[in-house]
Write a protein that holds these residues in place. Structure first.
Motif, mmCIF file in Angstrom:
data_model
loop_
_atom_site.group_PDB
_atom_site.id
_atom_site.type_symbol
_atom_site.label_atom_id
_atom_site.label_comp_id
_atom_site.label_asym_id
_atom_site.label_seq_id
_atom_site.Cartn_x
_atom_site.Cartn_y
_atom_site.Cartn_z
ATOM 1 N N ILE A 121 0.874 -1.169 0.000
ATOM 2 C CA ILE A 121 0.000 0.000 0.000
ATOM 3 C C ILE A 121 0.911 1.219 0.000
ATOM 4 O O ILE A 121 1.718 1.400 0.915
ATOM 5 C CB ILE A 121 -0.936 -0.003 1.221
ATOM 6 C CG1 ILE A 121 -1.863 -1.222 1.144
ATOM 7 C CG2 ILE A 121 -1.743 1.288 1.269
ATOM 8 C CD1 ILE A 121 -2.804 -1.363 2.322
ATOM 9 N N ARG A 168 -2.980 0.544 -3.986
ATOM 10 C CA ARG A 168 -2.672 -0.840 -3.613
ATOM 11 C C ARG A 168 -2.060 -1.545 -4.805
ATOM 12 O O ARG A 168 -2.612 -1.500 -5.915
ATOM 13 C CB ARG A 168 -3.949 -1.568 -3.164
ATOM 14 C CG ARG A 168 -3.714 -3.024 -2.782
ATOM 15 C CD ARG A 168 -5.009 -3.707 -2.407
ATOM 16 N NE ARG A 168 -5.378 -3.406 -1.034
ATOM 17 C CZ ARG A 168 -5.140 -4.226 -0.010
ATOM 18 N NH1 ARG A 168 -4.550 -5.386 -0.206
ATOM 19 N NH2 ARG A 168 -5.497 -3.883 1.207
ATOM 20 N N ALA A 170 -0.054 -5.072 -6.518
ATOM 21 C CA ALA A 170 0.245 -6.503 -6.482
ATOM 22 C C ALA A 170 1.640 -6.705 -7.039
ATOM 23 O O ALA A 170 1.913 -6.332 -8.183
ATOM 24 C CB ALA A 170 -0.778 -7.273 -7.312
ATOM 25 N N SER A 211 4.167 0.817 2.357
ATOM 26 C CA SER A 211 3.925 -0.142 3.435
ATOM 27 C C SER A 211 3.685 -1.502 2.813
ATOM 28 O O SER A 211 2.848 -1.632 1.917
ATOM 29 C CB SER A 211 2.686 0.259 4.243
ATOM 30 O OG SER A 211 2.863 1.518 4.848
ATOM 31 N N LEU A 212 4.400 -2.499 3.271
ATOM 32 C CA LEU A 212 4.144 -3.853 2.782
ATOM 33 C C LEU A 212 3.001 -4.466 3.569
ATOM 34 O O LEU A 212 2.907 -4.277 4.788
ATOM 35 C CB LEU A 212 5.389 -4.725 2.954
ATOM 36 C CG LEU A 212 6.603 -4.308 2.133
ATOM 37 C CD1 LEU A 212 7.719 -5.329 2.284
ATOM 38 C CD2 LEU A 212 6.210 -4.175 0.662
ATOM 39 N N VAL A 213 2.147 -5.198 2.864
ATOM 40 C CA VAL A 213 1.032 -5.857 3.539
ATOM 41 C C VAL A 213 1.517 -7.185 4.112
ATOM 42 O O VAL A 213 2.002 -8.046 3.387
ATOM 43 C CB VAL A 213 -0.128 -6.104 2.563
ATOM 44 C CG1 VAL A 213 -1.228 -6.921 3.246
ATOM 45 C CG2 VAL A 213 -0.681 -4.773 2.057
ATOM 46 N N LEU A 214 1.419 -7.312 5.425
ATOM 47 C CA LEU A 214 1.827 -8.556 6.082
ATOM 48 C C LEU A 214 0.691 -9.562 6.050
ATOM 49 O O LEU A 214 0.892 -10.747 5.814
ATOM 50 C CB LEU A 214 2.234 -8.267 7.536
ATOM 51 C CG LEU A 214 3.405 -7.285 7.715
ATOM 52 C CD1 LEU A 214 3.595 -6.951 9.194
ATOM 53 C CD2 LEU A 214 4.683 -7.892 7.141
ATOM 54 N N SER A 215 -0.498 -9.082 6.322
ATOM 55 C CA SER A 215 -1.684 -9.939 6.274
ATOM 56 C C SER A 215 -2.909 -9.052 6.154
ATOM 57 O O SER A 215 -2.836 -7.854 6.383
ATOM 58 C CB SER A 215 -1.778 -10.806 7.533
ATOM 59 O OG SER A 215 -1.885 -9.979 8.677
ATOM 60 N N SER A 216 -4.006 -9.650 5.762
ATOM 61 C CA SER A 216 -5.255 -8.896 5.622
ATOM 62 C C SER A 216 -6.300 -9.562 6.505
ATOM 63 O O SER A 216 -7.154 -10.296 6.014
ATOM 64 C CB SER A 216 -5.694 -8.885 4.154
ATOM 65 O OG SER A 216 -4.669 -8.330 3.353
ATOM 66 N N PRO A 217 -6.211 -9.308 7.809
ATOM 67 C CA PRO A 217 -7.040 -10.064 8.755
ATOM 68 C C PRO A 217 -8.532 -9.771 8.660
ATOM 69 O O PRO A 217 -9.335 -10.597 9.064
ATOM 70 C CB PRO A 217 -6.482 -9.654 10.124
ATOM 71 C CG PRO A 217 -5.814 -8.343 9.889
ATOM 72 C CD PRO A 217 -5.297 -8.381 8.485
ATOM 73 N N VAL A 218 -8.900 -8.629 8.133
ATOM 74 C CA VAL A 218 -10.320 -8.285 8.085
ATOM 75 C C VAL A 218 -10.723 -7.964 6.649
ATOM 76 O O VAL A 218 -10.046 -7.205 5.960
ATOM 77 C CB VAL A 218 -10.643 -7.069 8.981
ATOM 78 C CG1 VAL A 218 -12.129 -6.729 8.921
ATOM 79 C CG2 VAL A 218 -10.205 -7.318 10.411
#
Lengths: 152, 152
Positions: free
Chosen positions: B68, B106, B108, B131-138
């Motif tokens: 992001i 965003r 890819a 910012s790197l996306v570590l996880s998308s919990p929601v």
DNA sequence: GATGAAATTGCACATTA
DNA sequence: TAATGTGCAATTTCATC
């Protein structure tokens, strides 16, 4: 799973319109209806297609604005925030990220007055930085090019 | 358009699974099949349902990470960036926002080496914060509660 | 490819606010 | 009396062989 050119066309088409008939789609890309069914079934089974969803117009549901909120918290605060996100209907998505923030959260807000409440709620255990979404000019499907190095 | 309880149930269900049969869905919420079809048709016509899309697994398509990226540019740079976003397959979405940044984008990314190229490309006419996306919990659907003040 | 099962659509009619 | 829901028949679409 090996994804060939036709699979990519299928994925592209189903991202654009998931409710079109497989027969019509097959005709367009040069595949018989049973062949199409089989490919789609395999893509689903392999987890390449995770599901199908309706795109709904947020405005029509009374969402007047969206906000992207960055949250900085401590390591201990992370679990707390995950619960909070689940409990808040305004939170549409949250990504855990590297950098100065811990989370980047997208929220659906009915009207300006609600924004204050949402920001306050999210500030309980960390600091927040709020950006209002003015427009969303780009919203693409995943394209062939984005998938430059397919997993073998 | 007036959206009642059943419409909300329909929207909820179609967001979760857009390819389920309207007959089955109708049975579940207590509506005959033609009545279901009619409601869905009206929701589409009114623009509440904007379309249907397949959710695809980015990992399976060779996308190893997501980023992001916030972009700060001049007013003159905005149009330039819109063209750039369109030309870059790595850009999945871009929101124009208020605050210190102009855009939140965003992307890819296939593998780390590609990130450098993407960041460089996006930095041509402004400054970027990645910012790197570590996880998308929601990742939620739009729920009834989020639509607190429906338009009349 | 072909065939049976299932889903969607169109139409005439009943119901309700 | 509009608007909405129902039931049935015709057509299309889907899954299995």
């Amino acid at each position: 799973m090996n994804i060939d050119r036709k699979d990519r066309q299928i994925l592209e088409a189903l991202q654009a319109d998931a409710r079109q008939s497989l027969a019509a789609l097959g005709k367009r890309i040069g595949l018989s209806q049973p062949a199409m069914s089989e490919r789609v079934r395999k893509l689903e089974e392999a987890g390449v297609i995770e599901g199908y969803g309706a795109r709904v117009n947020l405005r029509a549901l009374g969402v007047g604005l969206q906000a992207i909120i960055r949250i900085d918290t401590t390591h201990a605060g992370i679990a707390k925030y995950l619960k909070l996100f689940d409990a808040m209907p305004e939170v549409l998505s949250a990504d855990r990220v590297t950098g100065e923030s811990c989370f980047i959260v997208r929220c659906a807000i009915a009207e300006p007055a609600d924004l204050e409440r949402v920001v306050d709620a999210l500030a309980v255990d960390g600091s927040v930085t709020t950006s209002l979404v003015l427009s969303s000019p780009v919203n693409k499907h995943v394209t062939v090019q984005a998938a430059r190095t397919p997993k073998k």
